[in-house]
Design a protein around this motif. Structure first.
Motif, PDB file in Angstrom:
ATOM      1  N   GLU A   1     -19.907   8.653   9.625  1.00  0.00           N
ATOM      2  CA  GLU A   1     -20.272   7.251   9.823  1.00  0.00           C
ATOM      3  C   GLU A   1     -19.516   6.338   8.860  1.00  0.00           C
ATOM      4  N   SER A   2     -19.308   6.794   7.638  1.00  0.00           N
ATOM      5  CA  SER A   2     -18.613   5.958   6.652  1.00  0.00           C
ATOM      6  C   SER A   2     -17.153   5.728   7.039  1.00  0.00           C
ATOM      7  N   ALA A   3     -16.516   6.709   7.677  1.00  0.00           N
ATOM      8  CA  ALA A   3     -15.126   6.547   8.099  1.00  0.00           C
ATOM      9  C   ALA A   3     -15.014   5.474   9.176  1.00  0.00           C
ATOM     10  N   ILE A   4     -15.971   5.453  10.092  1.00  0.00           N
ATOM     11  CA  ILE A   4     -15.967   4.440  11.150  1.00  0.00           C
ATOM     12  C   ILE A   4     -16.303   3.076  10.556  1.00  0.00           C
ATOM     13  N   ALA A   5     -17.272   3.026   9.653  1.00  0.00           N
ATOM     14  CA  ALA A   5     -17.631   1.762   9.002  1.00  0.00           C
ATOM     15  C   ALA A   5     -16.447   1.204   8.219  1.00  0.00           C
ATOM     16  N   ASP A   6     -15.729   2.062   7.500  1.00  0.00           N
ATOM     17  CA  ASP A   6     -14.547   1.616   6.754  1.00  0.00           C
ATOM     18  C   ASP A   6     -13.481   1.075   7.703  1.00  0.00           C
ATOM     19  N   TRP A   7     -13.246   1.789   8.806  1.00  0.00           N
ATOM     20  CA  TRP A   7     -12.247   1.362   9.773  1.00  0.00           C
ATOM     21  C   TRP A   7     -12.617  -0.005  10.350  1.00  0.00           C
ATOM     22  N   LEU A   8     -13.883  -0.168  10.709  1.00  0.00           N
ATOM     23  CA  LEU A   8     -14.338  -1.442  11.265  1.00  0.00           C
ATOM     24  C   LEU A   8     -14.219  -2.574  10.249  1.00  0.00           C
ATOM     25  N   SER A   9     -14.509  -2.298   8.999  1.00  0.00           N
ATOM     26  CA  SER A   9     -14.443  -3.344   7.972  1.00  0.00           C
ATOM     27  C   SER A   9     -13.008  -3.800   7.701  1.00  0.00           C
ATOM     28  N   GLN A  10     -12.028  -2.972   8.040  1.00  0.00           N
ATOM     29  CA  GLN A  10     -10.630  -3.332   7.844  1.00  0.00           C
ATOM     30  C   GLN A  10     -10.065  -4.145   9.001  1.00  0.00           C
ATOM     31  N   ARG A  11     -10.799  -4.273  10.086  1.00  0.00           N
ATOM     32  CA  ARG A  11     -10.340  -5.048  11.238  1.00  0.00           C
ATOM     33  C   ARG A  11     -10.495  -6.525  10.939  1.00  0.00           C
ATOM     34  N   THR A  12      -9.581  -7.335  11.427  1.00  0.00           N
ATOM     35  CA  THR A  12      -9.704  -8.785  11.268  1.00  0.00           C
ATOM     36  C   THR A  12     -10.538  -9.330  12.417  1.00  0.00           C
ATOM     37  N   PRO A  13     -11.404 -10.289  12.139  1.00  0.00           N
ATOM     38  CA  PRO A  13     -12.230 -10.847  13.207  1.00  0.00           C
ATOM     39  C   PRO A  13     -11.371 -11.537  14.270  1.00  0.00           C
ATOM     40  N   ALA A  14     -11.824 -11.481  15.503  1.00  0.00           N
ATOM     41  CA  ALA A  14     -11.070 -12.094  16.613  1.00  0.00           C
ATOM     42  C   ALA A  14     -11.196 -13.600  16.574  1.00  0.00           C
TER      43      ALA A  14
ATOM     44  N   MET B   1      -5.682   7.644  17.006  1.00  0.00           N
ATOM     45  CA  MET B   1      -5.671   8.806  16.107  1.00  0.00           C
ATOM     46  C   MET B   1      -4.280   9.427  16.055  1.00  0.00           C
ATOM     47  N   ALA B   2      -3.624   9.540  17.194  1.00  0.00           N
ATOM     48  CA  ALA B   2      -2.279  10.135  17.256  1.00  0.00           C
ATOM     49  C   ALA B   2      -1.281   9.301  16.463  1.00  0.00           C
ATOM     50  N   LYS B   3      -1.516   7.988  16.408  1.00  0.00           N
ATOM     51  CA  LYS B   3      -0.641   7.086  15.656  1.00  0.00           C
ATOM     52  C   LYS B   3      -1.043   6.962  14.187  1.00  0.00           C
ATOM     53  N   GLY B   4      -2.119   7.645  13.790  1.00  0.00           N
ATOM     54  CA  GLY B   4      -2.594   7.584  12.410  1.00  0.00           C
ATOM     55  C   GLY B   4      -3.320   6.292  12.080  1.00  0.00           C
ATOM     56  N   LYS B   5      -3.838   5.615  13.106  1.00  0.00           N
ATOM     57  CA  LYS B   5      -4.491   4.323  12.902  1.00  0.00           C
ATOM     58  C   LYS B   5      -6.004   4.358  13.117  1.00  0.00           C
ATOM     59  N   PHE B   6      -6.549   5.546  13.274  1.00  0.00           N
ATOM     60  CA  PHE B   6      -7.988   5.706  13.467  1.00  0.00           C
ATOM     61  C   PHE B   6      -8.402   6.993  12.783  1.00  0.00           C
TER      62      PHE B   6
END
Length: 67
Positions: free
Chosen positions: A54-67, A34-39
């Motif tokens: 919930e939508s903010a977390i869902a959006d953040w998760l959807s932008q992550r690349t799968p491992a 959050m401090a880095k503006g990445k969450f």
């Protein structure tokens, strides 16, 4: 502004422990990102209580690349 407020009220909000469970991140990592503006930042429910839409977390998760 009223439209944004209506969406926030109608939406489910997640407390920190739920966010940690969903993301797999620790408390310190969440606040560091959050401090880095990445969450997403939480919204205040009361003076001391915060939660993430919930939508903010869902959006953040959807932008992550799968491992």
């Amino acid at each position: 502004m009223a439209d944004k407020m209506q969406r926030l009220v109608a939406e489910k909000h997640l407390r920190r422990l739920a966010v940690q469970e969903l993301t797999g991140l620790s408390r310190s990592t969440i606040y560091d990102l959050m401090a880095k503006g990445k969450f997403p930042r939480p919204v205040h429910l009361t003076e001391k209580a915060v939660a993430w839409p919930e939508s903010a977390i869902a959006d953040w998760l959807s932008q992550r690349t799968p491992a």
